[in-house]
Design an enzyme around this catalytic site. Structure first.
Site, PDB file in Angstrom:
ATOM      1  N   ASP A 132       0.860  -1.184   0.000  1.00 48.19           N
ATOM      2  CA  ASP A 132       0.000   0.000   0.000  1.00 48.19           C
ATOM      3  C   ASP A 132       0.897   1.235   0.000  1.00 48.19           C
ATOM      4  O   ASP A 132       1.580   1.523   0.989  1.00 48.19           O
ATOM      5  CB  ASP A 132      -0.900  -0.022   1.234  1.00 48.19           C
ATOM      6  CG  ASP A 132      -1.963   1.068   1.213  1.00 48.19           C
ATOM      7  OD1 ASP A 132      -1.756   2.078   0.518  1.00 48.19           O
ATOM      8  OD2 ASP A 132      -2.983   0.918   1.905  1.00 48.19           O
ATOM      9  N   HIS A 133       0.877   1.981  -1.109  1.00 46.19           N
ATOM     10  CA  HIS A 133       1.797   3.107  -1.249  1.00 46.19           C
ATOM     11  C   HIS A 133       1.415   4.293  -0.361  1.00 46.19           C
ATOM     12  O   HIS A 133       2.174   5.248  -0.248  1.00 46.19           O
ATOM     13  CB  HIS A 133       1.851   3.560  -2.713  1.00 46.19           C
ATOM     14  CG  HIS A 133       3.236   3.901  -3.174  1.00 46.19           C
ATOM     15  ND1 HIS A 133       4.188   4.439  -2.338  1.00 46.19           N
ATOM     16  CD2 HIS A 133       3.841   3.778  -4.378  1.00 46.19           C
ATOM     17  CE1 HIS A 133       5.299   4.644  -3.011  1.00 46.19           C
ATOM     18  NE2 HIS A 133       5.127   4.233  -4.255  1.00 46.19           N
ATOM     19  N   ARG A 134       0.260   4.248   0.279  1.00 45.12           N
ATOM     20  CA  ARG A 134      -0.087   5.298   1.226  1.00 45.12           C
ATOM     21  C   ARG A 134       0.737   5.191   2.503  1.00 45.12           C
ATOM     22  O   ARG A 134       1.011   6.203   3.161  1.00 45.12           O
ATOM     23  CB  ARG A 134      -1.581   5.227   1.582  1.00 45.12           C
ATOM     24  CG  ARG A 134      -2.528   5.496   0.434  1.00 45.12           C
ATOM     25  CD  ARG A 134      -3.965   5.257   0.838  1.00 45.12           C
ATOM     26  NE  ARG A 134      -4.209   3.860   1.180  1.00 45.12           N
ATOM     27  CZ  ARG A 134      -5.391   3.376   1.553  1.00 45.12           C
ATOM     28  NH1 ARG A 134      -6.432   4.193   1.644  1.00 45.12           N
ATOM     29  NH2 ARG A 134      -5.535   2.087   1.835  1.00 45.12           N
TER      30      ARG A 134
END
Length: 356
Positions: A325-327
């Site tokens: 998850d790039h968040r």
């Protein structure tokens, strides 16, 4: 406008025409006055309390948040409330009447009759409804892909040390009646990496916008079942021995294929390990199992020509694919995670340091 007509009299003179009188103007005072302001709404709209993620989901599903009744005591609309409202609206929406539809259609224009071409026998498309397990898997995958900004890091690991370790432990496992595959070894090597990088064993509370670091290590294991992919959960994997992991994995995988597992055995994972090689695939890009923040896919062990200490040799190589998850996780941290896992797989004897 006045129009004058001149006519000749008997004596040849022109007689003046009678002047037309204009019609009396309409009485405008009897018309009712037009209101200059729009009518106010009978009831004021209530202010909806909802997180940005909830509003985004409502927009995508076409749900009016003002119509959703919150289940929380604080009056905030949750993601579950929006989904339940959308599901109820879809189930209760009436089907369009064929009679009414035909009445609304304009009369067809007469056209010359054309010869209809019949499809060849056996060439008709087959349709079947998306139901049951396949429908739930599709909805879960769609929501995960739409909600989580995926990124994937790739690497390749030399599996020579892993192969040697399994070969050495296989006779002991067989004596104890345990089937030892590569999966328990990989899972055992994964656990210290998760403890070293706790963000990979976390989740994101989308309503409160908080990162939740999980203290338990419940590892999901992707398993191919007749109706689709299931993810049985190995609970408290860090408290099990290697043979304990192997025995419990065998039970879970067998139960998943027979569809005999309970709901608690298929939910609650904190990280997922997907052995693409067990499906016959060399590699693949995995989709994160929401609400987790990462998933690791390992490919098939295959001999490849590699350069080792200046010599071209054949080595059993295994591809790795880490989706995250790039968040919450950036590329540098994902690379460090893969590098540490790769180090343990290539030198599995390092696990003994934690036991001494």
């Amino acid at each position: 406008v006045l129009i004058v007509f001149e006519t000749a009299s008997h004596n040849g003179s022109v007689a003046p025409a009678k002047r037309a009188h204009p019609a009396p103007a309409a009485d405008l005072t009897s018309a009712p006055p037009v209101s200059s302001e729009p009518e106010k709404a009978a009831t004021a709209k209530r202010r909806v309390l909802a997180a940005p993620a909830v509003r985004k989901l409502a927009f995508e599903l076409g749900v009016d948040l003002e119509q959703v009744q919150p289940s929380n005591a604080n009056g905030r609309v949750s993601i579950e409330d929006v989904r339940a409202y959308a599901e109820e609206a879809r189930d209760t929406s009436p089907a369009p009447s064929s009679t009414a539809a035909s009445e609304q259609q304009p009369a067809a224009i007469s056209q010359p009759q054309q010869r209809s071409v019949l499809p060849a026998p056996g060439s008709e498309d087959k349709r079947e409804p998306l139901t049951g397990l396949r429908k739930r898997i599709a909805e879960h995958m769609e929501y995960a892909w739409r909600t989580i900004p995926h990124a994937t890091a790739f690497d390749e690991v030399d599996g020579s040390g892993l192969v040697a370790l399994r070969r050495a432990l296989l006779p002991v496992a067989e004596k104890r009646g345990v089937r030892l595959t590569y999966m328990p070894l990989l899972l055992k090597l994964l656990l210290p990496v998760l403890k070293e990088f706790p963000i990979f064993n976390a989740s994101l509370d989308e309503e409160r916008r908080e990162i939740v670091y999980k203290q338990a290590y419940h590892i999901g294991v992707a398993t191919a079942a007749p109706e689709g992919l299931l993810v049985p959960v190995l609970r408290d994997a860090d408290r099990l021995t290697l043979l304990g992991i192997a025995s419990e994995l065998e039970r879970l995988v067998d139960g998943a294929r027979k569809r005999s597992l309970t709901r608690s055995e298929l939910t609650g994972s904190t990280f997922t390990l997907n052995n693409v090689g067990s499906f016959g695939g060399a590699s693949g890009t995995p989709i994160i199992n929401h609400p987790e923040v990462a998933i690791l896919a390992v490919g098939k062990l295959q001999e490849k020509a590699v350069v080792h200490e200046g010599q071209l040799v054949a080595r059993p190589m295994m591809p790795l694919a880490l989706s995250f998850d790039h968040r919450l996780i950036d590329g540098a941290r994902a690379g460090a995670f893969l590098a540490r896992f790769k180090e343990l797989v290539e030198n599995p004897q390092q696990l003994l340091l934690d036991m001494l």
